[in-house]
Design a protein around this motif. Sequence first.
Motif, PDB file in Angstrom:
ATOM      1  N   GLN A 141       2.106   1.743  -3.260  1.00 31.11           N
ATOM      2  CA  GLN A 141       0.968   2.301  -4.256  1.00 31.11           C
ATOM      3  C   GLN A 141       1.031   3.934  -4.041  1.00 31.11           C
ATOM      4  N   ASP A 142       0.842   4.139  -2.803  1.00 31.25           N
ATOM      5  CA  ASP A 142       0.755   5.560  -2.370  1.00 31.25           C
ATOM      6  C   ASP A 142       2.025   6.476  -2.908  1.00 31.25           C
ATOM      7  N   ARG A 143       3.375   5.904  -2.999  1.00 29.32           N
ATOM      8  CA  ARG A 143       4.408   6.622  -3.497  1.00 29.32           C
ATOM      9  C   ARG A 143       4.212   6.815  -5.034  1.00 29.32           C
TER      10      ARG A 143
ATOM     11  N   GLN B 234       0.816  -1.189  -0.054  1.00 23.67           N
ATOM     12  CA  GLN B 234       0.123   0.053   0.164  1.00 23.67           C
ATOM     13  C   GLN B 234       0.722   1.263  -0.033  1.00 23.67           C
ATOM     14  N   ALA B 235       1.959   1.341   0.830  1.00 23.84           N
ATOM     15  CA  ALA B 235       2.774   2.408   0.889  1.00 23.84           C
ATOM     16  C   ALA B 235       3.516   2.615  -0.518  1.00 23.84           C
TER      17      ALA B 235
ATOM     18  N   ASP C  19      -2.464   7.472   7.048  1.00 22.82           N
ATOM     19  CA  ASP C  19      -3.048   6.159   6.881  1.00 22.82           C
ATOM     20  C   ASP C  19      -2.216   5.043   7.017  1.00 22.82           C
ATOM     21  N   GLN C  20      -1.048   5.086   6.640  1.00 24.10           N
ATOM     22  CA  GLN C  20      -0.046   4.090   6.999  1.00 24.10           C
ATOM     23  C   GLN C  20      -0.124   3.736   8.456  1.00 24.10           C
TER      24      GLN C  20
ATOM     25  N   ASP D  77      -0.494  12.737   4.274  1.00 20.84           N
ATOM     26  CA  ASP D  77      -1.559  11.984   4.186  1.00 20.84           C
ATOM     27  C   ASP D  77      -1.240  10.430   4.163  1.00 20.84           C
ATOM     28  N   ALA D  78      -0.321   9.977   3.391  1.00 22.45           N
ATOM     29  CA  ALA D  78       0.000   8.540   2.949  1.00 22.45           C
ATOM     30  C   ALA D  78       0.390   8.027   4.463  1.00 22.45           C
TER      31      ALA D  78
ATOM     32  N   LEU E 245       8.137   5.947   2.629  1.00 25.01           N
ATOM     33  CA  LEU E 245       7.352   7.192   2.652  1.00 25.01           C
ATOM     34  C   LEU E 245       8.231   8.339   3.377  1.00 25.01           C
TER      35      LEU E 245
ATOM     36  N   ARG F   1       0.856  10.448  -3.576  1.00 18.45           N
ATOM     37  CA  ARG F   1       0.170  11.147  -2.732  1.00 18.45           C
ATOM     38  C   ARG F   1       0.823  12.031  -1.530  1.00 18.45           C
TER      39      ARG F   1
END
Length: 234
Positions: free
Chosen positions: A88-90, A85-86, A102-103, A98-99, A161, A94
Amino acid sequence: MTPGGTGRSSDARARAAQTKRDRTRRALLDAADAHFGARGWNRTRMEDVAATAGVSPATAYNHFPSKHALIGHVYRPLVLSLVGQAEQDRRAGRPVVDALRDQLEALARTSWRHRGLTGAFWYAAQDYVATRVGRPPDPDVPGDPGDPRTLAPVPDTLLGLLRDGQASGQLRRYPPAAEISGVVVDTLLVRAVNRPHEPPEQTAELLLTVLFGTLKPELLCAVGVDERPFAGGH
């Protein structure tokens, strides 16, 4: 029998053997998940896991060379899903704040949902470190494959992140990403042991306050002295 027929027969036997190995491995992981989650690190034996999986202890050790390796493999999927997920956000670009929020909230929820297993994983990591004291590292092995921390690298859920945020100037550059991610994860794991029934929202609030109070203190300074910007999650 034709040579082609012999080859097909051999392939079929190899596939059947691999299927059996995969099923045995899955049975051992499921049994270990249940034992570690319910009984903890010290009270779980490889022999107990093997018996629950319906195999011999020798078979269990053929798949997992140690109890440390076994719990690392059990905990690994929980970590890799968060790392995915991290990443994907990178890729999506994002905003780092915010990322990360959420993480960390997801990490706290995962720890809470699997609190018995998380506590066992923490004890396994401490036990592994204790057994390695005084032993020189192997120069040919950069990361011991039997180390539960290598198999389930929890700090990696935050590391990329944090590095992005520090490189872009969105976050302060000290402490370095590897250091602050370790501090946050150590706090999370210790609380899983000492406060197993603490709601995940409360754990996440503490971790977010520590993280951003260190790397982006203006988020806290922007609110009143008695206000809690990370209370209650999103």
